[in-house]
Enzyme design. Structure first.
Site, PDB file in Angstrom:
ATOM      1  N   CYS A  51      86.999  18.015  15.951  1.00 56.37           N
ATOM      2  CA  CYS A  51      86.315  19.223  15.497  1.00 56.37           C
ATOM      3  C   CYS A  51      86.177  20.192  16.673  1.00 56.37           C
ATOM      4  O   CYS A  51      86.386  19.813  17.832  1.00 56.37           O
ATOM      5  CB  CYS A  51      84.948  18.887  14.908  1.00 56.37           C
ATOM      6  SG  CYS A  51      83.721  18.412  16.139  1.00 56.37           S
ATOM      7  N   CYS A 109      83.826  19.136  19.465  1.00 58.07           N
ATOM      8  CA  CYS A 109      84.372  18.071  20.303  1.00 58.07           C
ATOM      9  C   CYS A 109      85.435  18.630  21.253  1.00 58.07           C
ATOM     10  O   CYS A 109      85.557  18.178  22.387  1.00 58.07           O
ATOM     11  CB  CYS A 109      84.928  16.938  19.447  1.00 58.07           C
ATOM     12  SG  CYS A 109      83.606  15.898  18.782  1.00 58.07           S
ATOM     13  N   CYS A 159      85.920  14.681  11.839  1.00 54.43           N
ATOM     14  CA  CYS A 159      86.358  14.625  13.243  1.00 54.43           C
ATOM     15  C   CYS A 159      86.563  13.180  13.699  1.00 54.43           C
ATOM     16  O   CYS A 159      85.722  12.317  13.456  1.00 54.43           O
ATOM     17  CB  CYS A 159      85.319  15.321  14.111  1.00 54.43           C
ATOM     18  SG  CYS A 159      85.617  15.141  15.879  1.00 54.43           S
ATOM     19  N   CYS A 172      83.632  12.521  16.706  1.00 53.81           N
ATOM     20  CA  CYS A 172      82.186  12.476  16.441  1.00 53.81           C
ATOM     21  C   CYS A 172      81.878  12.009  15.019  1.00 53.81           C
ATOM     22  O   CYS A 172      80.715  11.961  14.638  1.00 53.81           O
ATOM     23  CB  CYS A 172      81.545  13.831  16.716  1.00 53.81           C
ATOM     24  SG  CYS A 172      82.059  15.116  15.566  1.00 53.81           S
ATOM     25  N   ASP A 232      30.699 -12.925  26.766  1.00 59.14           N
ATOM     26  CA  ASP A 232      30.729 -13.793  25.600  1.00 59.14           C
ATOM     27  C   ASP A 232      29.986 -13.137  24.441  1.00 59.14           C
ATOM     28  O   ASP A 232      29.230 -12.191  24.633  1.00 59.14           O
ATOM     29  CB  ASP A 232      30.059 -15.131  25.923  1.00 59.14           C
ATOM     30  CG  ASP A 232      30.837 -15.903  26.979  1.00 59.14           C
ATOM     31  OD1 ASP A 232      32.044 -15.662  27.109  1.00 59.14           O
ATOM     32  OD2 ASP A 232      30.222 -16.741  27.665  1.00 59.14           O
TER      33      ASP A 232
HETATM   34 ZN   LIG Z   1      83.649  16.219  16.589  1.00 60.62          ZN
END
Ligand SMILES: [Zn+2]
Lengths: 541, 177
Positions: free
Chosen positions: A40, A43, A121, A124, A356
């Protein structure tokens, strides 16, 4: 950690793609190869090491168009670049690929309206295609709003399927030569990570939607994540090739954690990788699936001092065999109003020592700190905290709190520093078998810095190691009540077991009060008069 | 000695349950008293009716070495889980006590559990055993298994049953006289 970043304003459309996207001529072969492989636009930018956030903020379609314009503008120059041409050599091939790829399927494509005709893509698996726009930002913001948190800033955390690292590696090997021709100094580490590209694209939108600043470090964390079952198998060959990277761990559902995959990819040789995994990666048929958005606010720490006025109130809930032995506890009486005000999911209580069930804590009280987990509201001013203290104090007469304040996590450690060396003061009601004389009481008052050896008391021996510990009784003073009773004031080293010092615990504390007074002694009531820890600081009324 | 004013419940009354094993291993009157803390820890002591505590007897020696190969003195426990402690069954001997008249008595565990400690003070001061048999003169501390904490005492007598046994014994003695 990366420095905190602001956001570039919208860019002018008239600026040429090379300026707009900060691309260089030498990026052309890389761009060409990646587009042909089914990457894509975002990317592509990543692999061109573009660090300009605004470049990632355009729609996928615009980005793709600009990349194509950029390529065509540089076609002429490219032809002069022999190596680029030779390597790339695939505009026709690219065309074929682009056309043959299926259009992005699934609802996200139509919802986002920014999917690419080239399909999902390969790098990714859709994270940077279908989830970087307004629609997803709105979706995330809606989930955050539902959480009903109060916050001024936020940080975004992204979890990605581990196989993205495998795909990233494959893409890198695919274009390594071209990248190196651009600059021999560039390496895989210079490629912008999917995670960062995602944040640059979407976090501004989320911040705007929620009216909050987005920082790299904020107390309020919004986590988004993606899975992609279709490609989960991408990692599997690594387990056979690098078995030592994938040791099963108790709390992980799968051995294929991102860390393990990254480690294996560092170890595996290029040739081995290429033998087992396609380069570039195969196009997925579906886009990834977003996980539910979750929010987490870092803990808030509240400190103060408490008095305990009841001899029938444990410090923490008293449960034996899953059954509650006594109603209420100090920690609940303090924490419940705080949990409600801070809208926290839970709490951890800790204090400087503990008493206690049947012991009162008087005087200035015992320092404590409470960690409030995932508070939905974290900001309170001093007046509001004082009001909370008032709420705690009016709700019960069994305890009282003072010096309530918000502190840092680090400061709480000061409550435990030197705890062993601190002095604690007690008041005890003592019974002796023999009648008490004033000489007995004088004798006790003359004892200073008495060293005693205490074996782990029988009453706690079932849950603590057996040991002999030396403790100091700094001083004692006694006031006569009747023939067999007197009040004993003690100043001791912290960690001294007072009850055992008095009755001797079957002779296991030596010397003990009974042995000192040559009689049988018993302790009927015990009060903590002071815990000498000078934290937290006093809060003026 | 002057009678003390009515005293409040003692440490043992407040935190321990008294259990008894009478005529241990068929030996007449060799009664043991087991003090069980609410946290399940057990203290093994001589019951007040045990022959050692009768008729002004004196102790010559106490020996925690119960055989050539095994001494309770070598018992060591470490950590919260008390690793390394000897695991004892009901009839495991804890020590042998010899009186000055050369009569010898064996004291037994009476319950199943891990031995946490033995009382070394009575080696140096055997009179503790005579003077304070239920407190400073205890024999050993044993930790029953968590899952057995309720059942380890099932074959033992309660205080009431014990008193019953002891009073019947004295009637028998009187009748035989
Ligand atoms: Zn991508």
């Amino acid at each position: 950690m990366k420095p905190s970043r602001g956001f570039a304003g919208p860019e002018q459309k008239s600026i040429s793609p090379s300026v707009m996207l900060s691309l260089k001529d030498k990026d052309c072969p890389v761009i060409r190869k990646l587009l042909a492989s089914g990457c894509c636009g975002r990317c592509v930018l990543r692999f061109c090491c573009v660090g300009k956030y605004s470049a990632y903020q355009q729609s996928c379609e615009d980005l793709r168009k600009e990349l194509l314009v950029f390529l065509s503008e540089h076609d002429g120059e490219q032809s002069h670049d022999a190596s680029g041409e030779a390597e790339a050599g695939d505009p026709p091939c690219k065309k074929v690929k682009l056309e043959s790829s299926e259009p992005s399927s699934g609802e996200n494509a139509s919802v986002e309206g920014e999917s690419e005709p080239s399909g999902v893509c390969v790098a990714c698996v859709g994270v940077l295609q279908d989830f970087c726009g307004q629609t997803y930002a709105k979706q995330v913001s809606e989930a955050v709003r539902k959480g009903d948190y109060q916050f001024e800033s936020l940080m975004l955390a992204v979890s990605l399927p581990a196989q993205l690292s495998v795909r990233e590696h494959s893409c890198w090997l695919h274009i390594k030569k071209e990248v190196r021709e651009k600059s021999m100094y560039l390496d895989k580490e210079d490629v912008v990570q999917v995670k960062d590209a995602f944040k640059w694209a979407v976090q501004g939108l989320v911040g705007k939607e929620l009216g909050a600043t987005v920082l790299t470090n904020s107390a309020f964390e919004v986590s988004v994540g993606f899975v992609h079952p279709e490609t989960d198998g991408d990692c599997h060959f690594l387990a056979t090739e690098c078995p030592d990277c994938f040791k099963p761990t108790k709390n992980k559902a799968s051995v294929f954690t991102r860390m393990a995959v990254v480690k294996a990819l560092e170890k595996i040789s290029e040739s081995k990788f290429l033998r087992h995994y396609p380069c570039p990666p195969v196009s997925p048929s579906s886009t990834c699936t977003p996980l539910q958005t979750t929010c987490l606010h870092t803990s808030v720490f509240i400190a103060g001092r408490y008095n305990k006025f009841s001899r029938e109130l444990p410090q923490t809930p008293w449960v034996i065999d899953g059954e509650r032995r006594m109603e209420g506890s100090v920690e609940e009486l303090i924490a419940d109003p705080l949990l409600a005000a801070f809208k926290a999911d839970g709490f951890n209580f800790c204090s400087s020592g503990r008493e206690d069930v049947d012991v009162r804590t008087l005087g200035n009280g015992r320092p404590f700190a409470i960690e409030l987990l995932n508070p939905h509201r974290a900001k309170f001013n001093k007046a509001e905290i004082r009001q909370l203290q008032e709420t705690i104090n009016t709700a019960s007469d069994k305890i009282r709190v003072r010096d309530l304040q918000i502190v840092t996590r680090e400061a709480t450690s000061r409550m435990k520093v030197g705890e062993e060396e601190k002095t604690k003061s007690y008041s005890a009601l003592i019974w002796t078998q023999k009648p008490i004389t004033s000489a007995d009481l004088d004798f006790l008052e003359n004892i200073k810095e008495l060293k005693i050896d205490q074996k782990t008391p029988l009453r706690v021996l079932h849950r603590r190691p057996l040991a002999v510990r030396q403790r100091l009784i700094h001083s004692m003073s006694a006031s006569y009540l009747d023939t067999h009773h007197f009040t004993l004031q003690l100043r001791t080293q912290a960690g001294t077991y007072i009850k055992e010092f008095v009755h001797g615990d079957f002779g296991r504390t030596k010397p003990n009060l009974g042995a000192l007074m040559e009689t049988e002694a018993d302790i009927l009531e015990l009060d903590v008069e002071s815990v000498d820890v000078d934290w937290p600081p006093a809060v003026p009324e | 000695m002057e009678e003390t004013r009515e005293r409040a419940p003692s440490v043992i009354d407040r935190y321990y349950t008294r259990w008894y094993k009478t005529d241990m291993k068929g030996r007449s009157c060799e009664d043991h008293c087991i003090l069980q803390h609410s946290n399940r820890i057990c203290i093994i002591t001589l019951a007040e009716s045990h022959p050692i505590l009768q008729q002004g007897r004196k102790i010559k020696s106490i020996d925690y070495r119960i055989s050539d190969g095994c001494s309770r003195l070598n018992n060591k426990v470490s950590g919260k889980s008390k690793r390394g402690g000897q695991f004892l069954t009901e009839f495991a001997p804890l020590c042998r006590i010899t009186c000055t008249d050369d009569t010898e008595y064996t004291i037994f565990s009476c319950i199943r559990g891990r031995l946490l400690e033995v009382n070394e003070d009575i080696l140096k001061h055997p009179d503790l055993l005579l003077e304070k048999p239920s407190t400073d003169g205890y024999i050993a501390v044993i930790l029953p298994k968590l899952e057995e904490s309720k059942t380890v005492t099932k074959d033992l007598l309660t205080r009431e049953q014990y008193e019953d046994v002891v009073s019947k014994r004295s009637t028998q003695v009187q009748e035989s006289l």
